[in-house]
Design a protein around this motif. Structure first.
Motif, mmCIF file in Angstrom:
data_model
loop_
_atom_site.group_PDB
_atom_site.id
_atom_site.type_symbol
_atom_site.label_atom_id
_atom_site.label_comp_id
_atom_site.label_asym_id
_atom_site.label_seq_id
_atom_site.Cartn_x
_atom_site.Cartn_y
_atom_site.Cartn_z
ATOM 1 N N SER A 1 0.806 -1.232 0.000
ATOM 2 C CA SER A 1 0.000 0.000 0.000
ATOM 3 C C SER A 1 0.837 1.279 0.000
ATOM 4 C CB SER A 1 -0.971 -0.006 1.172
ATOM 5 O OG SER A 1 -0.285 -0.301 2.351
ATOM 6 N N THR B 1 -2.530 -9.109 -4.408
ATOM 7 C CA THR B 1 -1.786 -10.165 -5.096
ATOM 8 C C THR B 1 -2.428 -10.587 -6.419
ATOM 9 O OG1 THR B 1 -0.832 -10.922 -3.033
ATOM 10 C CG2 THR B 1 -0.877 -12.512 -4.822
ATOM 11 N N ARG C 1 -5.506 6.515 -2.257
ATOM 12 C CA ARG C 1 -4.720 5.409 -2.802
ATOM 13 C C ARG C 1 -3.401 5.906 -3.372
ATOM 14 N NH1 ARG C 1 -7.160 0.574 -6.048
ATOM 15 N NH2 ARG C 1 -5.336 -0.774 -6.106
ATOM 16 N N ARG D 1 2.370 3.167 10.729
ATOM 17 C CA ARG D 1 1.125 2.577 11.209
ATOM 18 C C ARG D 1 1.203 2.266 12.696
ATOM 19 N NH1 ARG D 1 -0.421 -0.835 5.845
ATOM 20 N NH2 ARG D 1 -1.495 0.926 4.903
ATOM 21 N N PHE E 1 -1.492 0.642 14.162
ATOM 22 C CA PHE E 1 -2.610 -0.267 14.368
ATOM 23 C C PHE E 1 -2.315 -1.208 15.538
ATOM 24 C CE2 PHE E 1 -3.202 -0.158 9.483
ATOM 25 C CZ PHE E 1 -3.802 1.082 9.571
ATOM 26 N N GLY F 1 -6.011 -0.087 5.919
ATOM 27 C CA GLY F 1 -4.654 -0.519 6.227
ATOM 28 C C GLY F 1 -3.934 -1.011 4.997
ATOM 29 N N SER F 2 -3.355 -2.186 5.066
ATOM 30 C CA SER F 2 -2.427 -2.594 4.023
ATOM 31 C C SER F 2 -3.149 -3.153 2.802
ATOM 32 C CB SER F 2 -1.446 -3.615 4.570
ATOM 33 O OG SER F 2 -1.927 -4.910 4.355
ATOM 34 N N SER F 3 -2.400 -3.321 1.736
ATOM 35 C CA SER F 3 -2.985 -3.818 0.495
ATOM 36 C C SER F 3 -2.982 -5.341 0.452
ATOM 37 C CB SER F 3 -2.202 -3.281 -0.701
ATOM 38 O OG SER F 3 -0.892 -3.802 -0.664
ATOM 39 N N ARG F 4 -2.580 -5.962 1.561
ATOM 40 C CA ARG F 4 -2.402 -7.409 1.519
ATOM 41 C C ARG F 4 -3.700 -8.131 1.141
ATOM 42 N NH1 ARG F 4 -1.447 -7.510 7.955
ATOM 43 N NH2 ARG F 4 0.093 -6.037 7.249
ATOM 44 N N GLU F 5 -3.587 -8.936 0.119
ATOM 45 C CA GLU F 5 -4.739 -9.729 -0.287
ATOM 46 C C GLU F 5 -4.972 -10.862 0.700
ATOM 47 O OE1 GLU F 5 -5.068 -10.324 -4.483
ATOM 48 O OE2 GLU F 5 -5.698 -12.393 -4.154
ATOM 49 N N ILE G 1 -8.715 -0.467 -1.364
ATOM 50 C CA ILE G 1 -7.895 -1.582 -1.864
ATOM 51 C C ILE G 1 -8.527 -2.903 -1.434
ATOM 52 C CG2 ILE G 1 -5.604 -2.651 -1.910
ATOM 53 C CD1 ILE G 1 -4.341 0.008 -1.495
ATOM 54 N N ASN H 1 -9.591 -5.888 -3.825
ATOM 55 C CA ASN H 1 -9.064 -7.239 -3.645
ATOM 56 C C ASN H 1 -10.195 -8.258 -3.539
ATOM 57 O OD1 ASN H 1 -6.368 -6.533 -3.740
ATOM 58 N ND2 ASN H 1 -6.166 -6.320 -1.531
#
Ligand code: SF4
Lengths: 473, 203
Positions: free
Chosen positions: A130, A147, A230, A430, A432, B82-86, B108, B112
């Motif tokens: 990200s 992915t 984004r 982050r 979190f 948060g993250s783009s992790r799929e 994102i 995903n």
């Protein structure tokens, strides 16, 4: 609808086809990969009997899982070793350039690509991460992908994507001494909220932005995603060209002059139309620290931890959550909050100038007793440059550890982790719950100079108070 | 674990439902980073919400017996930030989730999910609250989601849902499975490359 912005121009150049209402097909000029989000994508390619379409447009490095104390192979963690060797195997089969362990440029993917000159104005940049928004600092349109999209980019050098709206964030004034790009972006996120940017690309512009170095601009764009946008970008200018000139993959000779001419034409026009515009003033910003569990929960060093009941209604629940998780008393000052661990590094603040600013604070001081403090350069290249300037000696003498490059405790997929309820002062992006490797670990985000100050005093400190005794002031 | 993953056209989904309450539930909570250390997604289903579950010692919605086999998740605001992790949608999918309904989704994360054929639909804060209460009170209810009609119903109630038209079309037509679509434009990909200055020495 926006028009004549850099975003619109780059979008128009890269757009391949459009379906009604749905996403368009967008060409990806630079694809970056690392060990965590790529293995399943390669597996999918092989399963579908596809090939990597343009291997020379993908570049790889390793960052997330690499240990930072010792990069000797095989890694002690067999899972980490497996991920690394899978990436090595995939890169060699598909003929992708890998800046792996032992290479001069191994490092966090968003530090590696700009310093090699891979990231350039006007490109589309995608990466399964990200914080790809970082590359927008060069006037590229850069965004994180999942992915499945990594698979798509490998197979077709393109992906399905919807056009974003564009918000210009115009920053007047200039940052004062002791206030850094990190404070500015934490302030922006605090002001617009962690969801404020959903559906938008952020154009950061105005006198305060123009004054920033490329490394500072990367810090700003890096965290656009924490504000929900984004991608974030900054129009290229002389600073951009100066940074790029002479880098390994930057255009050379005659192409350089042609490149500059093209890059200049990409900037948002003076009569560009934005979907939204916001103005802020940098001169009013103080060093900023997060107290909660989202990057939007930031306050100036002079403020007290808010009482959730007194916040706008929409922020109350998450603030209550944050108070109980962080165990910090509402109403008490953030300054003076005791910390256990101090981490300088990450793709937000692990570049040379970050280490230089932190070293200025550290020089002549000692890390407070009981504090674990460590510096993780963003890449091998950053590490070597810092060592040439003797920064490592300043840190080591003060009691910091000086590590090998990687993501380290930014997300703790490697041995660098918080323990139990430890609280960290961290230059990463982050805060979190559980982000830094302990399910109960706590994170206070701040600039690298502020982390350095926290390390010296063992508690959150207004870095400007240390300037008074510093020969740099 | 439901290993029968989405494929082709997605029109209706039916099954039981449960709620995960809270705004801004980020991908680090959905799948803590230590579980990203894998070269295949296959084990992720068991690890979904791992830390939250440990903390609640068996009382987390993903552990409750009555929720076993449920397919529909009802969430609140900004889910999946948060993250783009799929890995996050993968973990939910491999646990068995096939449809997510919420107040809003991080961009994102939404994309995903779409790429996996898991629709994410939205509704108002009030409606979501009502739906969450309902599924909490009666976890045995079978819900039928109809994408064409943008509704989810049980034998008594109807909830109206929203999704952008383009996304809806992609799911209905099976075009969410993007790779094939993208590769069809081979010629135009080459044309695009030819007009990009930075791929042609800036000529
Ligand atoms: S340093 Fe942190 S944010 Fe940056 S790529 Fe690594 S894990 Fe992600």
């Amino acid at each position: 609808m926006s028009s004549n912005t850099l975003y619109d121009k780059v979008w128009d150049l890269h757009w391949i086809s459009k379906s009604s209402g749905g996403p368009s097909q967008l060409f990806v000029g630079l694809h970056l990969i690392h060990e965590v989000t790529s293995p399943q994508a390669f597996a999918a390619i092989e399963e579908k009997k596809l090939k990597v379409k343009f291997p020379h447009l993908t570049v790889a490095t390793v960052d997330h899982i690499v240990p930072t104390t010792n990069q000797q192979r095989p890694f002690p963690d067999p899972l980490a070793e497996e991920m690394l060797s899978t990436l090595e195997r995939n890169c060699s089969i598909h003929k992708i350039k890998l800046h792996g362990i032992g290479s001069d440029h191994q490092g966090v993917v968003h530090v590696m690509a700009p310093e090699l000159g891979l990231t350039q104005p006007g490109m589309t940049v995608a990466c399964g991460d990200s914080h790809t928004s970082t590359h927008g600092a060069f006037g590229a349109i850069a965004f994180g992908i999942g992915t499945s999209q990594v698979r798509d980019v490998l197979a077709s050098q393109s992906l399905a994507m919807k056009k974003l709206k564009v918000r210009r964030i115009w920053i007047e004034g200039a940052l004062r001494q002791g206030v850094y790009a990190k404070d500015l972006i934490l302030h922006i996120i605090r002001t617009l909220g962690v969801k404020g940017g959903v559906g938008f690309a952020y154009e950061f512009a105005g006198p305060a932005i123009e004054k920033l170095s490329m490394e500072e601009r990367m810090t700003i764009c890096n965290m656009a995603i924490e504000g929900g946008a984004r991608c974030g970008y900054i129009n290229p200018d002389e600073n951009t060209y100066k940074y790029l000139k002479g880098r390994k993959y930057a255009p050379q000779g005659k192409a350089w002059d042609l490149a500059i001419r093209w890059w200049k034409s990409l900037c948002s026009d003076y009569n560009a139309i934005f979907d939204d515009e916001i103005k802020l003033n940098a001169s009013a910003i103080e060093p900023t620290v997060t107290w909660g569990i989202t990057p939007g929960q930031g306050i100036s060093i002079k403020e007290n931890i808010p009482n959730p009941e007194l916040l706008p209604k929409n922020d109350q629940q998450i603030a209550k959550d944050a108070c109980s998780y962080m165990d910090l008393a509402p109403g008490s000052p953030i300054e003076g909050t005791k910390v256990d661990v101090c981490f300088i590094g990450s793709c937000t603040n692990g570049r040379l100038s970050d280490l230089q600013e932190a070293a200025k604070i550290v020089e002549g001081h000692k890390v407070a007793t009981g504090i674990k403090a460590f510096v993780v350069p963003g890449s091998q290249h950053v590490a070597r440059q810092a060592e040439l300037k003797g920064l490592h000696k300043i840190f080591l003498k003060a009691g910091f550890e000086w590590r090998e490059p990687g993501c380290s405790m930014c997300l703790a997929m490697n041995p660098d982790k918080l323990d139990g309820r430890q609280i960290s002062a961290s230059s990463s992006n982050r805060n979190f719950k559980g982000r830094q490797g302990s399910a109960k670990g706590r994170t206070l985000l701040m600039s690298p100079a502020m982390v350095a100050a926290a390390a010296i005093n063992g508690k959150v400190t207004d870095v400007r108070k240390l300037f008074k005794n510093s020969k740099f002031s | 674990m439901n290993q029968d993953f989405p494929a082709g056209e997605i029109k209706t989904i039916s099954g039981r439902s449960f709620a995960i309450k809270g705004d801004d539930i980020d991908t680090d909570r959905i799948i803590p980073a230590r579980f990203l250390k894998c070269v295949s997604f296959s084990a992720l289903g068991e690890q979904v919400f791992a830390d939250d579950r440990t903390e609640l010692k068996g009382l987390h919605p993903f552990d409750l017996k009555e929720n076993k086999g449920a397919k529909i998740l009802v969430v609140n605001d900004n889910f999946g930030c948060g993250s783009s992790r799929e890995h996050a949608p993968q973990a939910l999918m491999r646990w068995g989730i096939r449809l997510i309904i919420g107040e809003s989704f991080a961009e994102i994360f939404f994309g995903n999910c779409l790429a996996l054929g898991i629709p994410c639909l939205t509704s108002s804060k009030l409606e979501i609250k009502r739906l969450q209460n309902l599924v909490k009170k009666n976890p045995k209810l079978i819900w039928v989601f109809n994408l064409q009609e943008l509704s989810i119903i049980n034998n008594r109630e109807v909830f109206k849902l929203q999704i952008e038209k383009g996304d809806k079309e992609m799911l209905l037509s099976g075009k969410w499975d993007a790779t094939k679509q993208l590769l069809q434009e081979e010629e135009r990909i080459k044309e695009t490359m030819q007009r990009l200055p930075y791929l042609n020495n800036f000529k």
